[in-house]
Each structure stands twice: as C-alpha cells, then as structure tokens.
Design a protein around this motif. Structure first.
Motif, PDB file in Angstrom:
ATOM      1  N   GLU A 118      -3.286  -2.624  -1.074  1.00 59.14           N
ATOM      2  CA  GLU A 118      -3.779  -2.529  -2.441  1.00 59.14           C
ATOM      3  C   GLU A 118      -5.226  -2.049  -2.484  1.00 59.14           C
ATOM      4  N   ILE A 119      -6.022  -2.528  -1.555  1.00 55.27           N
ATOM      5  CA  ILE A 119      -7.428  -2.114  -1.526  1.00 55.27           C
ATOM      6  C   ILE A 119      -7.542  -0.659  -1.085  1.00 55.27           C
ATOM      7  N   ALA A 120      -6.662  -0.225  -0.215  1.00 55.94           N
ATOM      8  CA  ALA A 120      -6.707   1.171   0.237  1.00 55.94           C
ATOM      9  C   ALA A 120      -6.389   2.138  -0.893  1.00 55.94           C
ATOM     10  N   ILE A 121      -5.307   1.884  -1.645  1.00 55.62           N
ATOM     11  CA  ILE A 121      -4.920   2.849  -2.669  1.00 55.62           C
ATOM     12  C   ILE A 121      -5.853   2.812  -3.869  1.00 55.62           C
ATOM     13  N   ARG A 122      -6.376   1.639  -4.202  1.00 54.14           N
ATOM     14  CA  ARG A 122      -7.217   1.518  -5.388  1.00 54.14           C
ATOM     15  C   ARG A 122      -8.685   1.819  -5.095  1.00 54.14           C
ATOM     16  N   ILE A 123      -9.239   1.123  -4.089  1.00 55.76           N
ATOM     17  CA  ILE A 123     -10.685   1.220  -3.874  1.00 55.76           C
ATOM     18  C   ILE A 123     -11.029   2.317  -2.880  1.00 55.76           C
ATOM     19  N   LEU A 124     -10.382   2.339  -1.721  1.00 52.80           N
ATOM     20  CA  LEU A 124     -10.654   3.419  -0.776  1.00 52.80           C
ATOM     21  C   LEU A 124     -10.296   4.769  -1.405  1.00 52.80           C
ATOM     22  N   ASP A 148     -13.546   1.403   7.801  1.00 53.95           N
ATOM     23  CA  ASP A 148     -13.828   0.815   9.112  1.00 53.95           C
ATOM     24  C   ASP A 148     -13.504  -0.678   9.141  1.00 53.95           C
ATOM     25  N   ARG A 149     -13.802  -1.361   8.052  1.00 53.76           N
ATOM     26  CA  ARG A 149     -13.560  -2.800   8.003  1.00 53.76           C
ATOM     27  C   ARG A 149     -12.063  -3.125   7.961  1.00 53.76           C
ATOM     28  N   MET A 150     -11.258  -2.189   7.484  1.00 53.10           N
ATOM     29  CA  MET A 150      -9.812  -2.446   7.391  1.00 53.10           C
ATOM     30  C   MET A 150      -9.040  -1.951   8.608  1.00 53.10           C
ATOM     31  N   MET A 151      -9.663  -1.182   9.473  1.00 53.00           N
ATOM     32  CA  MET A 151      -8.957  -0.607  10.606  1.00 53.00           C
ATOM     33  C   MET A 151      -8.311  -1.607  11.558  1.00 53.00           C
ATOM     34  N   SER A 184       1.892   3.671   2.652  1.00 52.87           N
ATOM     35  CA  SER A 184       1.272   4.229   1.456  1.00 52.87           C
ATOM     36  C   SER A 184      -0.240   4.062   1.461  1.00 52.87           C
ATOM     37  N   MET A 185      -0.813   4.255   2.646  1.00 49.51           N
ATOM     38  CA  MET A 185      -2.265   4.419   2.795  1.00 49.51           C
ATOM     39  C   MET A 185      -2.546   5.701   3.572  1.00 49.51           C
ATOM     40  N   LEU A 186      -1.481   6.412   3.906  1.00 51.16           N
ATOM     41  CA  LEU A 186      -1.627   7.579   4.776  1.00 51.16           C
ATOM     42  C   LEU A 186      -2.512   8.658   4.150  1.00 51.16           C
ATOM     43  N   LEU A 187      -2.404   8.858   2.844  1.00 52.26           N
ATOM     44  CA  LEU A 187      -3.258   9.851   2.197  1.00 52.26           C
ATOM     45  C   LEU A 187      -4.724   9.433   2.263  1.00 52.26           C
TER      46      LEU A 187
END
Length: 456
Positions: A118-124, A148-151, A184-187
């Motif tokens: 959720e953080i990747a698609i919305r905030i990243l 980097d923090r989510m890796m 669904s964070m690949l993009l």
C-alpha cells in the motif's frame, strides 16, 4: 541495446495504434470545459475538508470533522497521493500547500510497521510521479529514502516479499501474502531503478513476480490469493481477478509497456489465456469474471467486485476491445443498479453481497479506457453519469464521503487518499484538454499516478 530499442519502439507503436484519438467534433467542447471545472471544484471541496479537519494526517473523516492515520504516525498519505492529480488539473494553490507540507513534515524514519504494498503504490508511486510532473529533486530524494527502507521485504528464502516492514529497523513480518502484494509494486520499484540507475530495486521486486508465475498451477495456469513467503506454497485455491490478485496481472502488462521487459509480456499472455478460459463467465445477466478452483478450473463462485472493474482497462491496454466492451456493459449495469455501484455483486442472481461504495475508481477507470481506445461516445456519457453519481450521493455539505449502503445511500464517514489520486483523476480525464494529459504518453500505476518514459 539494439534489441531493447526495437522492443521500446514496438511498444510505442502499439500504444499509438491502440490508443485512438477521439473525434473532438462529436463532443461539445463547452460541455467538456464545464465538466472539467466541476470535477476540479469537487476535488477542491474534498481537499478543503482534508485541509480543515485532517491537516498533516493520512486521511479525513468529514462528517465528524476529524482525521485519521493508518499507523501510529502519519505518512501524509492524502497529500502525497493527491499531488499528481493536482498537477494534471493545474491546481496551483493546492499544489503549493501540499508541497510545503510534504517537504516540511514527511519523514520516513519512524519505528512502525507498514504494509509495503500500500505504501509503495500510494506514497512511493506518488513521490515518483510528483518528481516527474513537478521536477523538484526533493520528491525523488524522498522516494529513494522510502524505497531503501522497504527493500528488506524482498530478503526471503523464495524472493517473494514479506507483507510488512519496519521503516526504521528494517524488521520484516507477514509471511502469508498474496500475488497483489508481491507484484503490484513492480512499476514503482522499476521507476526507481530507471530514475536512479540502480537496477536492484527492479530486479529484487521482479524475482517475486517470477516466483509466483513459476508456482502457478501446472494444469490451469491459475494462481490464488494466499501464498507462503517462506516456501512458495499456496494456502488457498480460489482463483479470481479480485483484490489480492488484481494488480499483479495489471502490472505484468503495464510493466511490459513501461519498461519493455518481454518476460513480463510472456507471463501476461499465459495468464490472459487462463483467465479467459476459467474465470470469464457469460450469463443472461451479462459478461463477468467469477471465481474458480485454481487446480481444476471448476466454477466455485459468481461474485463480481468493484475492484474487478480494473480488468476492463487492462483489456484495452492489451487491445482486446471486444472483451473490454462486453465487460463494460456489465460494469455499467452494476453501477446503475442502485445509482452507484456496490462493493460486491452476485452476478448470477444480481443480488448485493457487500453494499458499501468505498468511492472506488475502477469502474470509472474502465469506462475512461474504453472511451479513449474505442472513441465510442457512449463511454464518455458513462463517465458523465458516474461523476454525477458521486456528486449526488457522496457529496456532503463540507466535503465527500463513502457510502455505507448503496440501497439506502447511508453515508460512511471516511474518505481515503485514492479518492483524490484515482477517482477524481479518472473523472477529470474524461474532460481534460489534451494539452493537460495524453494517455499514450505515459503509463498510469494502479493508483493512477502517471509514469513517463524519461530514460533512453
């Protein structure tokens, strides 16, 4: 290098050929201008509720005139998610106040576990798109810090990412996940790789995507909604295109269109055949997608969800307009059954499962893609109807909210960030001048953030 150049050229030709430019003479330009201004006004009103009652928080509760955060501290979800829409709409005042808040208050050094997907698609995704639309390097710096923090989520025995990560410590958890939270964070990670020159973001994310593909059922080529990160074993056998799987499929095709990675297209083509064979369901009530046992392909449920509507847009991107238009007829029937769509419908009996409307965008998104790709004015008219529904049922005196039950139109006191990022974006795009937005010059992520191919 030559092969990649050829692939990218083919993608550009594919997009240009498929994305038909509408005959502007068939649409009254005065009407389009009026509707564009009305959508902007709706956005401003909803943003005003956030500014007045939830400033600095993740989302607004307009009826009780307060805000809420997803976690123990705010990540400014609404301002970040809304920024790309502000850019496309040209809302300079709102952009400036959101930008100031983001750069003054957004800090990812927080000792809390967040849902990485959720953080990747919305905030990243929001930060990356903001950087491309606005040009301020600080957006990219924030995106890199967050990425980097989510890796650490990708450091699993299978390469399948964990669901949760602590933003400060990097500790991971959530061993049971689903394809959507894998792929669904690949993009977003791919864009981070392209914009920074660091391939690790994309490569690590893609590893999980490939792992899911390799673990598909060998007989049906279907996947389900629950998988163990540690060993890749399926814990459920229900195949569908709903939440938990939806954007995994979406990102295979969009990833190919954005990055030119042929392996993504190959995986998409395999899944597309399986979806057509086992999940598509033509009834006297319309053309739908239901649920099947991933091991046998046997039909096990006839439920169609609001989230499933995303597939209409994906079908357009795949140039399967015949199927997209059949599906859109059903989507529009679901939308107009009560005046606005329920979250869930049993399409065999046309009875409501979950009666809420969460201000979701997917039905509007599918109508928009059908409008752009076919040029058929009826989809433009559907877009108008959908916007009018939101105006009629979701609008309150001091903002907009969700609907608890579409049968009674009882209000639900919350408005999440995707209303700004997606619902208002797709409503606006029906009426936006081409100079403000051109679909075939970008790829929209699952949160409707535009990503542009700015690399060579």
């Amino acid at each position: 290098m030559i092969k990649r150049t050829i692939i990218c050229a083919m993608i550009c030709m594919f997009l240009s050929a498929c994305c038909q430019q509408n005959d502007c003479n068939q649409i009254d330009q005065t009407e389009k201008t009026e509707y564009a201004e009305r959508v902007k006004a709706a956005f401003r009103k909803a943003w005003g509720a956030y500014r007045n009652y939830a400033w600095g928080m993740d989302a607004v509760n307009p009826i009780s005139q307060k805000g809420h955060n997803w976690y123990s501290e705010s990540l400014l979800m609404t301002p970040v998610d809304a920024y790309s829409t502000m850019c496309v709409m040209g809302l300079e005042k709102e952009k400036e106040e959101a930008k100031q808040l983001i750069f003054e208050k957004l800090d990812f050094d927080k000792d809390m576990n967040i849902q990485q997907f959720e953080i990747a698609i919305r905030i990243l995704g929001g930060l990356i798109s903001a950087y491309q639309l606005d040009g301020d390097e600080r957006f990219l710096e924030l995106a890199v810090d967050l990425g980097d923090r989510m890796m650490p989520v990708f450091d699993s025995p299978t390469g399948i990412p964990y669901r949760l990560v602590n933003l400060r410590t990097g500790a991971v958890s959530g061993e049971i996940t689903n394809p959507c939270e894998i792929g669904s964070m690949l993009l977003e990670y791919g864009m981070l790789s392209k914009l920074t020159g660091n391939p690790e973001y994309y490569e690590k994310c893609k590893k999980g995507v490939v792992a899911v593909f390799k673990n598909r059922d060998p007989k049906t080529n279907l996947i389900s909604g629950a998988i163990d990160v540690r060993n890749g074993q399926w814990l459920d056998y229900t195949a569908h295109i709903s939440g938990g799987i939806d954007a995994y499929y979406e990102y295979l095709l969009k990833g190919w269109l954005l990055f030119g990675d042929p392996e993504l297209k190959e995986m998409w083509d395999v899944f597309k055949v399986a979806i057509d064979k086992y999940l598509a369901d033509e009834r006297n009530t319309g053309f739908w997608y239901g649920q099947a046992d991933m091991r046998t392909g046997e039909r096990i449920n006839t439920s169609f969800c609001a989230l499933d509507c995303f597939y209409g847009a994906v079908l357009c991107l795949d140039n399967d307009l015949e199927t997209a238009q059949k599906l859109q007829e059903s989507i529009y029937k679901m939308w107009t059954l009560f005046g606005i769509e329920p979250e869930n419908l049993n399409y065999a009996t046309m009875t409501v499962g979950n009666p809420c409307y969460m201000a979701r965008p997917e039905a509007i998104e599918a109508a928009y893609y059908n409008w752009i790709y076919s040029g058929d004015k009826k989809y433009y008219e559907q877009g108008k109807t959908m916007f009018e529904s939101i105006e009629k049922y979701c609008q309150i005196e001091n903002g907009y909210c969700q609907i608890a039950d579409v049968r009674t139109m009882e209000k639900w006191d919350t408005l999440e960030s995707f209303f700004f990022a997606e619902t208002m974006m797709y409503c606006y795009l029906f009426f936006a001048p081409e100079k403000d937005f051109n679909l075939h010059k970008c790829v929209l992520n699952t949160e409707a953030h535009p990503f542009f191919r700015t690399w060579k």
